[in-house]
Write an enzyme that holds these catalytic residues in place. Structure first.
Site, PDB file in Angstrom:
ATOM      1  CG  ASN A  12      43.991  44.385  45.054  1.00  0.00           C
ATOM      2  OD1 ASN A  12      44.885  44.777  45.662  1.00  0.00           O
ATOM      3  ND2 ASN A  12      43.870  42.998  44.489  1.00  0.00           N
ATOM      4  CB  ALA A 251      34.509  38.947  42.741  1.00  0.00           C
ATOM      5  CB  ALA A 252      32.303  33.892  40.534  1.00  0.00           C
ATOM      6  N   GLY A 253      34.231  33.711  43.070  1.00  0.00           N
ATOM      7  CA  GLY A 253      34.940  33.010  44.102  1.00  0.00           C
ATOM      8  C   GLY A 253      34.664  33.502  45.340  1.00  0.00           C
ATOM      9  CG  ASP A 254      36.892  37.144  45.968  1.00  0.00           C
ATOM     10  OD1 ASP A 254      37.640  36.335  46.369  1.00  0.00           O
ATOM     11  OD2 ASP A 254      37.224  38.213  45.123  1.00  0.00           O
ATOM     12  N   GLY A 289      32.222  43.194  36.894  1.00  0.00           N
ATOM     13  CA  GLY A 289      33.264  43.547  37.971  1.00  0.00           C
ATOM     14  C   GLY A 289      33.190  42.604  39.365  1.00  0.00           C
TER      15      GLY A 289
HETATM   16  O1  RIB Z   1      38.886  37.645  42.983  1.00  0.00           O
HETATM   17  C1  RIB Z   1      38.950  38.508  42.484  1.00  0.00           C
HETATM   18  C2  RIB Z   1      39.812  39.646  42.704  1.00  0.00           C
HETATM   19  O2  RIB Z   1      41.304  39.043  42.585  1.00  0.00           O
HETATM   20  C3  RIB Z   1      39.935  41.111  41.960  1.00  0.00           C
HETATM   21  O3  RIB Z   1      38.953  41.862  42.500  1.00  0.00           O
HETATM   22  C4  RIB Z   1      41.302  41.531  42.032  1.00  0.00           C
HETATM   23  O4  RIB Z   1      41.458  42.654  42.672  1.00  0.00           O
HETATM   24  C5  RIB Z   1      42.056  40.200  42.598  1.00  0.00           C
HETATM   25  O5  RIB Z   1      42.340  40.395  43.789  1.00  0.00           O
END
Ligand code: RIB
Length: 312
Positions: A12, A251-254, A289
């Site tokens: 995204n 995005a902390a989870g990512d 971000g």
């Molecule tokens: O986990 C965060 C993400 O969730 C963002 O970057 C957004 O694009 C959504 O997919």
């Protein structure tokens, strides 16, 4: 030890407004600033792993628009292999409209765009990357039917499957669970999956048992400020959070999943991998971000050394 990670998931562009507080329904609010930042749970996890030094391949779709070109260039600059990301000219790129307030709370609306078109054809491009011992990371921003096919293909190839069940949903098919090696819900997501509130340590452990009874091997529940809980077939333990000054948890989870996967790819134990995940998640929360917040290897190593010393 795995030599590579493959992420099959969403890409995204995040349209991010910083605002003093989140608006109420019907309210117009003057914000502080606006920025566009590469995001998407799939792409974020791919960049998180690549920044930690692991060879990472992204399989998915962007739209045939300017955002798509921008997203591909930024993945490439991060050394993520993008040969099997399709430019889907029938769709616009996925976008996420994000508001983050002064208390670091956020709202996110995702419009799937090309991510919603991922189908069996994309599985054909995924399969050659799946090798014994490789890691496949999945999230829930592409269609559920194709996620199941991807997990099945990974099992057939002998790859490990890590599913981040985000965004939260309750309709995961029962035959997907036995294909998952590690599931990594946060509190909202685990409540959706098990159907009861997870409000205490004993309910956390009960929720993990429910998911294991459905066939998942290892359940890793991210409990935000309270750290997390991990239940493997052999052991179960709570783990602490690294305290930081959080300014933005997008995005902390990512980042957590990226740290976890990178450590597993390097052959570390699940306990060590959870520590890498927690450190990556904490570092991500200190920056604004999605992909802009993900730590590189040196930053992660210095943080672990600083916080844990000889234990790192
Ligand atoms: O986990 C965060 C993400 O969730 C963002 O970057 C957004 O694009 C959504 O997919």
């Amino acid at each position: 030890m795995a030599d590579s990670a493959i992420v099959f998931g969403s890409i995204n562009l995040d349209l991010v407004a910083r605002t003093p507080r989140l608006p109420r329904a019907g309210e117009t609010l003057l914000g502080h600033s606006f920025s566009t930042i590469p995001g998407g749970k799939g792409a974020n996890q791919a960049v998180a792993i690549a920044r930690l030094g692991i060879s990472t391949t992204m399989v998915g779709r962007v739209g045939g628009d300017q955002f798509g070109q921008q997203l591909l260039s930024s993945l490439q600059a991060e050394k993520v292999h993008i040969e099997d990301v399709l430019i889907d000219n029938s769709a616009s790129s996925g976008v996420a409209m994000i508001a983050v307030d002064d208390r670091s709370e956020n709202h996110i609306i995702v419009i799937a765009g090309a991510n919603g078109n991922v189908n069996d054809d994309d599985i054909e491009r995924l399969i050659p990357h799946l090798t014994p011992g490789s890691l496949l990371l999945l999230q829930l921003e592409i269609p559920l039917a194709v996620i199941r096919l991807a997990a099945q293909a990974a099992k057939t190839a002998g790859a490990m499957v890590i599913l981040d069940p985000a965004p939260a949903r309750s309709d995961i098919p029962s035959d997907l669970y036995p294909l998952i090696d590690i599931i990594t819900p946060n509190i909202v997501e685990v409540e959706q999956l098990v159907g009861f509130p997870v409000e205490s340590p004993s309910l956390t452990s009960e929720a993990a048992s429910v998911l294991q009874q459905r066939g998942v091997k290892t359940v890793l529940i991210k409990l935000g400020e309270n750290g997390g809980f991990c239940a493997t077939p052999e052991e179960a333990f709570f783990f602490p959070v690294f305290r930081v000054e959080a300014i933005d948890t997008v995005a902390a989870g990512d980042a957590f999943n990226g740290g976890l996967a990178a450590a597993l790819a390097e052959g570390y134990s699940i306990r060590e991998a959870v520590t890498w995940g927690a450190a990556a998640g904490a570092l991500s929360a200190t920056k604004s971000g999605a992909q802009s917040s993900l730590p590189d290897r040196q930053t992660l190593m210095e943080f672990l050394e600083q916080r844990l010393g000889g234990e790192a």
